[in-house]
Scaffold this motif. Structure first.
Motif, PDB file in Angstrom:
ATOM      1  N   GLU A 132      46.761  46.419  36.341  1.00 39.00           N
ATOM      2  CA  GLU A 132      48.164  46.787  36.545  1.00 39.00           C
ATOM      3  C   GLU A 132      49.014  46.373  35.355  1.00 39.00           C
ATOM      4  O   GLU A 132      49.969  47.062  34.974  1.00 39.00           O
ATOM      5  CB  GLU A 132      48.709  46.152  37.826  1.00 39.00           C
ATOM      6  CG  GLU A 132      48.056  46.677  39.096  1.00 39.00           C
ATOM      7  CD  GLU A 132      46.872  45.828  39.539  1.00 39.00           C
ATOM      8  OE1 GLU A 132      46.341  45.079  38.700  1.00 39.00           O
ATOM      9  OE2 GLU A 132      46.489  45.923  40.720  1.00 39.00           O
ATOM     10  N   LYS A 148      48.535  48.850  32.599  1.00 38.51           N
ATOM     11  CA  LYS A 148      49.297  50.077  32.868  1.00 38.51           C
ATOM     12  C   LYS A 148      50.780  49.875  32.594  1.00 38.51           C
ATOM     13  O   LYS A 148      51.448  50.754  32.023  1.00 38.51           O
ATOM     14  CB  LYS A 148      49.083  50.529  34.315  1.00 38.51           C
ATOM     15  CG  LYS A 148      49.678  51.903  34.617  1.00 38.51           C
ATOM     16  CD  LYS A 148      49.340  52.367  36.023  1.00 38.51           C
ATOM     17  CE  LYS A 148      49.759  53.817  36.244  1.00 38.51           C
ATOM     18  NZ  LYS A 148      51.192  54.050  35.981  1.00 38.51           N
ATOM     19  N   ASN A 176      37.740  46.395  37.045  1.00 37.58           N
ATOM     20  CA  ASN A 176      37.250  47.730  36.708  1.00 37.58           C
ATOM     21  C   ASN A 176      37.465  48.756  37.819  1.00 37.58           C
ATOM     22  O   ASN A 176      37.859  49.895  37.563  1.00 37.58           O
ATOM     23  CB  ASN A 176      35.764  47.670  36.354  1.00 37.58           C
ATOM     24  CG  ASN A 176      35.497  46.932  35.068  1.00 37.58           C
ATOM     25  OD1 ASN A 176      36.414  46.620  34.309  1.00 37.58           O
ATOM     26  ND2 ASN A 176      34.235  46.628  34.802  1.00 37.58           N
ATOM     27  N   THR A 177      37.195  48.363  39.044  1.00 37.35           N
ATOM     28  CA  THR A 177      37.348  49.303  40.157  1.00 37.35           C
ATOM     29  C   THR A 177      38.796  49.752  40.291  1.00 37.35           C
ATOM     30  O   THR A 177      39.083  50.950  40.478  1.00 37.35           O
ATOM     31  CB  THR A 177      36.858  48.659  41.466  1.00 37.35           C
ATOM     32  OG1 THR A 177      35.481  48.299  41.327  1.00 37.35           O
ATOM     33  CG2 THR A 177      37.015  49.625  42.626  1.00 37.35           C
ATOM     34  N   LYS A 178      39.717  48.811  40.172  1.00 34.93           N
ATOM     35  CA  LYS A 178      41.138  49.155  40.224  1.00 34.93           C
ATOM     36  C   LYS A 178      41.529  50.027  39.032  1.00 34.93           C
ATOM     37  O   LYS A 178      42.330  50.971  39.176  1.00 34.93           O
ATOM     38  CB  LYS A 178      41.976  47.876  40.248  1.00 34.93           C
ATOM     39  CG  LYS A 178      43.482  48.120  40.309  1.00 34.93           C
ATOM     40  CD  LYS A 178      43.890  48.796  41.611  1.00 34.93           C
ATOM     41  CE  LYS A 178      45.402  48.937  41.706  1.00 34.93           C
ATOM     42  NZ  LYS A 178      45.819  49.593  42.967  1.00 34.93           N
ATOM     43  N   LEU A 199      39.772  52.221  37.573  1.00 40.08           N
ATOM     44  CA  LEU A 199      39.324  53.586  37.846  1.00 40.08           C
ATOM     45  C   LEU A 199      40.282  54.320  38.779  1.00 40.08           C
ATOM     46  O   LEU A 199      40.426  55.547  38.685  1.00 40.08           O
ATOM     47  CB  LEU A 199      37.921  53.561  38.465  1.00 40.08           C
ATOM     48  CG  LEU A 199      36.769  53.246  37.514  1.00 40.08           C
ATOM     49  CD1 LEU A 199      35.504  52.924  38.296  1.00 40.08           C
ATOM     50  CD2 LEU A 199      36.528  54.391  36.546  1.00 40.08           C
ATOM     51  N   THR A 200      40.935  53.592  39.675  1.00 42.23           N
ATOM     52  CA  THR A 200      41.914  54.239  40.548  1.00 42.23           C
ATOM     53  C   THR A 200      43.207  54.537  39.804  1.00 42.23           C
ATOM     54  O   THR A 200      43.871  55.531  40.092  1.00 42.23           O
ATOM     55  CB  THR A 200      42.223  53.376  41.789  1.00 42.23           C
ATOM     56  OG1 THR A 200      42.883  52.167  41.397  1.00 42.23           O
ATOM     57  CG2 THR A 200      40.938  53.036  42.544  1.00 42.23           C
ATOM     58  N   LEU A 201      43.559  53.672  38.864  1.00 43.86           N
ATOM     59  CA  LEU A 201      44.781  53.888  38.080  1.00 43.86           C
ATOM     60  C   LEU A 201      44.601  54.974  37.032  1.00 43.86           C
ATOM     61  O   LEU A 201      45.553  55.684  36.693  1.00 43.86           O
ATOM     62  CB  LEU A 201      45.197  52.582  37.399  1.00 43.86           C
ATOM     63  CG  LEU A 201      45.622  51.433  38.299  1.00 43.86           C
ATOM     64  CD1 LEU A 201      45.873  50.169  37.475  1.00 43.86           C
ATOM     65  CD2 LEU A 201      46.882  51.798  39.080  1.00 43.86           C
ATOM     66  N   TYR A 202      43.378  55.078  36.504  1.00 45.59           N
ATOM     67  CA  TYR A 202      43.083  56.052  35.449  1.00 45.59           C
ATOM     68  C   TYR A 202      41.810  56.826  35.823  1.00 45.59           C
ATOM     69  O   TYR A 202      40.742  56.578  35.274  1.00 45.59           O
ATOM     70  CB  TYR A 202      42.903  55.354  34.101  1.00 45.59           C
ATOM     71  CG  TYR A 202      44.148  54.676  33.580  1.00 45.59           C
ATOM     72  CD1 TYR A 202      45.095  55.383  32.833  1.00 45.59           C
ATOM     73  CD2 TYR A 202      44.390  53.334  33.836  1.00 45.59           C
ATOM     74  CE1 TYR A 202      46.243  54.771  32.364  1.00 45.59           C
ATOM     75  CE2 TYR A 202      45.538  52.711  33.365  1.00 45.59           C
ATOM     76  CZ  TYR A 202      46.456  53.437  32.630  1.00 45.59           C
ATOM     77  OH  TYR A 202      47.591  52.820  32.156  1.00 45.59           O
ATOM     78  N   PRO A 203      41.898  57.767  36.755  1.00 42.17           N
ATOM     79  CA  PRO A 203      40.709  58.529  37.161  1.00 42.17           C
ATOM     80  C   PRO A 203      40.076  59.232  35.955  1.00 42.17           C
ATOM     81  O   PRO A 203      40.773  59.798  35.112  1.00 42.17           O
ATOM     82  CB  PRO A 203      41.277  59.549  38.161  1.00 42.17           C
ATOM     83  CG  PRO A 203      42.544  58.933  38.658  1.00 42.17           C
ATOM     84  CD  PRO A 203      43.105  58.166  37.499  1.00 42.17           C
ATOM     85  N   GLY A 237      31.852  48.476  38.496  1.00 39.87           N
ATOM     86  CA  GLY A 237      32.605  49.685  38.187  1.00 39.87           C
ATOM     87  C   GLY A 237      32.287  50.371  36.871  1.00 39.87           C
ATOM     88  O   GLY A 237      33.010  51.300  36.477  1.00 39.87           O
ATOM     89  N   THR A 295      30.844  52.917  34.131  1.00 37.51           N
ATOM     90  CA  THR A 295      30.447  54.326  34.222  1.00 37.51           C
ATOM     91  C   THR A 295      29.322  54.660  33.251  1.00 37.51           C
ATOM     92  O   THR A 295      28.572  55.603  33.486  1.00 37.51           O
ATOM     93  CB  THR A 295      31.640  55.258  33.949  1.00 37.51           C
ATOM     94  OG1 THR A 295      32.133  55.037  32.616  1.00 37.51           O
ATOM     95  CG2 THR A 295      32.757  55.011  34.961  1.00 37.51           C
TER      96      THR A 295
END
Length: 298
Positions: A52, A55, A83-85, A87-91, A104, A106
């Motif tokens: 966060e 971002k 990392n998991t978060k 990925l949700t912020l930046y698909p 998380g 890739t």
């Protein structure tokens, strides 16, 4: 700029006209790094444990860079736990790591694999010992200029990481590899441990006035919540006893003495008043505090 939950001010280092590094404080003494290619307006992040905050910084940027990738140095939660978060912020973002235990990720990377951040070049450098899958990242400009090494918990300013999953011989090899890099290479490590590391180095070499001066410089930086990173390869060859160790046996004995030295010094030399006074946080800090005091992560 001071972040409400940060142990340090945000610091920006210009490597060249189009290559900059933003040093972002996290947790109790971690650092995240945003690498920016200002020409292509693309960015990557190193060890985004508090995504966060990453971002927030990128959203405030006048340049409006696009975050394309993340590079994780090792699987410990205080480096990979965001990392998991992220990925949700930046698909769609790519998260590169050298260890399949990394949350998380890739894509897995290998030693000497070359990737890009815009026009910037990233060379993946295997640096096992702290963890078996530890990866450092060597970043240069489009023509190989202005190099930077993101060393995670392998090499610290005037120190090195604990040997959790490796040997002194491996860490010695890491240090030898460091000395082959161009001397102006800037080194960005995973934690703010410089004051304590320099205290130990000066204890080992009490007649070294250059170390004494370096320690005073580091103390002044931390009094003002200024990051001591980055260092350079040339500086580490002068001020880091683990780099100058003549063989793996000497380095191993040095690390054992550092472990004992640290066990009597529980203050992580971070500006703890800033973190303790914060009322909210994007991550659970209870684990961070216990990890910091026990030395689990570094």
């Amino acid at each position: 700029m001071m972040y409400k939950h940060g142990h340090s001010v945000l610091k920006i280092v210009d490597h060249s006209k189009y290559f900059e590094v933003k040093i972002v404080p996290a947790l109790l003494d971690n650092y995240m790094y945003i690498i920016v290619d200002k020409y292509k307006k693309e960015a990557a992040v190193i060890d985004p444990v508090e995504p966060e905050r990453i971002k927030d910084i990128l959203d405030d940027e006048e340049l409006q860079c696009t975050l394309k990738s993340a590079f994780i140095t090792h699987h410990h939660w205080d480096h990979a736990g965001g990392n998991t978060k992220l990925l949700t912020l930046y698909p769609g973002i790519e998260i590169y790591a050298g260890d399949d235990r990394t949350e998380g990720y890739t894509k897995l990377v290998k030693n000497n694999q070359v990737l890009k951040i815009g026009n910037l070049t990233v060379c993946c450098m295997s640096s096992p010992c702290h963890t078996s899958g530890h990866m450092s990242y060597y970043v240069t400009g489009n023509h190989g200029e202005s190099p930077a090494l993101f060393s995670g918990d392998s090499i610290f300013l005037s120190g090195c990481g604990k040997f959790f999953e490796g040997s002194a011989a491996q860490m010695f090899d890491n240090m030898q590899t460091l000395t082959t890099l161009p001397k102006p290479t800037r080194i960005y490590c995973g934690h703010e441990l410089t004051v304590m590391n320099l205290k130990f180095a000066y204890k080992e070499d009490p007649g070294n006035l250059d170390l004494a001066d370096r320690l005073e410089w580091a103390k002044k930086c931390r009094t003002n919540a200024v990051p001591t990173v980055p260092s350079t390869v040339e500086e580490e060859m002068r001020f880091n006893p683990f780099v100058t160790a003549i063989n793996a046996t000497v380095l191993d004995e040095l690390r054992q003495r550092r472990n004992r030295f640290r066990s009597h010094k529980k203050n992580r030399d971070s500006i703890t008043s800033l973190t303790s006074s914060a009322s909210t946080s994007p991550v659970d800090r209870s684990g961070a505090a216990s990890a910091a005091s026990s030395g689990i992560s570094c």
